[in-house]
Design an enzyme around this catalytic site. Structure first.
Site, mmCIF file in Angstrom:
data_model
loop_
_atom_site.group_PDB
_atom_site.id
_atom_site.type_symbol
_atom_site.label_atom_id
_atom_site.label_comp_id
_atom_site.label_asym_id
_atom_site.label_seq_id
_atom_site.Cartn_x
_atom_site.Cartn_y
_atom_site.Cartn_z
ATOM 1 N N THR A 225 0.816 -1.215 0.000
ATOM 2 C CA THR A 225 0.000 0.000 0.000
ATOM 3 C C THR A 225 0.850 1.266 0.000
ATOM 4 O OG1 THR A 225 -0.163 0.034 2.416
ATOM 5 C CG2 THR A 225 -1.861 -1.199 1.226
ATOM 6 N N ASP A 226 0.201 2.358 -0.350
ATOM 7 C CA ASP A 226 0.881 3.654 -0.339
ATOM 8 C C ASP A 226 0.448 4.450 0.892
ATOM 9 O OD1 ASP A 226 -1.653 4.685 -0.898
ATOM 10 O OD2 ASP A 226 -1.196 5.140 -2.992
ATOM 11 N N LEU A 227 0.808 5.701 0.946
ATOM 12 C CA LEU A 227 0.521 6.551 2.096
ATOM 13 C C LEU A 227 -0.975 6.626 2.406
ATOM 14 C CD1 LEU A 227 1.701 8.534 4.181
ATOM 15 C CD2 LEU A 227 1.442 10.329 2.477
ATOM 16 N N SER A 228 -1.806 6.529 1.377
ATOM 17 C CA SER A 228 -3.259 6.636 1.593
ATOM 18 C C SER A 228 -3.902 5.319 2.014
ATOM 19 C CB SER A 228 -3.932 7.155 0.312
ATOM 20 O OG SER A 228 -3.832 6.194 -0.720
#
Length: 148
Positions: free
Chosen positions: A27-30
């Site tokens: 996953t990314d930051l969001s």
């Protein structure tokens, strides 16, 4: 006896289904799957599909015969996957040529399409030149195209 073999996909008719769990690292930051990681999921599914039909990519490469490389890719991102989602990559061979195979791949969460992609893989020599893929491989793909 413990079976420590890696999980593999399976065929459902002509479609290969490869389950994936989304981990934090995907996953990314969001908190949703980073866009490039869908490509990793699809690559794993294609490699597993090849192994399921008896194609030994490593043996072919080590033997100097050749290896597949992505020559063309078109992808549509429809919905995000998130942390801990159970998703499945559904792959189907749609065309086979002398040196290429085209595969339609969808990343699904249940009945929901998250990504939809068309991938053309070219069979290449170690030097990166296109080469006819082994006859047995073409036959394996052709059976998948011609079946329902």
């Amino acid at each position: 006896m413990v079976n420590d073999a890696p999980a593999t996909g399976r065929f459902d008719g002509v479609e290969h289904r490869f389950p994936v769990r989304v981990y934090f690292e995907d996953t990314d930051l969001s908190g949703v799957v980073y866009h490039a990681n869908y490509l990793r999921f699809m690559e794993r599914a294609r490699s597993d599909m090849l192994a399921c039909v008896g194609i030994d990519q490593r043996g072919s490469f080590d033997g100097g015969e050749g290896v597949y490389a992505v020559a063309d890719l078109s992808i549509k991102y429809r919905r995000p996957a998130g942390l801990d989602d159970a998703i499945v990559v559904v792959s189907r061979v749609t065309a086979v040529g002398a040196a290429t195979a085209t595969i339609h791949q969808r990343v699904m969460r249940g009945d929901e399409v998250l990504t939809d992609a068309m991938v053309t893989a070219a069979f290449l020599t170690r030097e990166g030149r296109p080469r006819r893929q082994p006859k047995a491989w073409v036959e394996a793909f052709s059976k998948l195209i011609g079946s329902e």
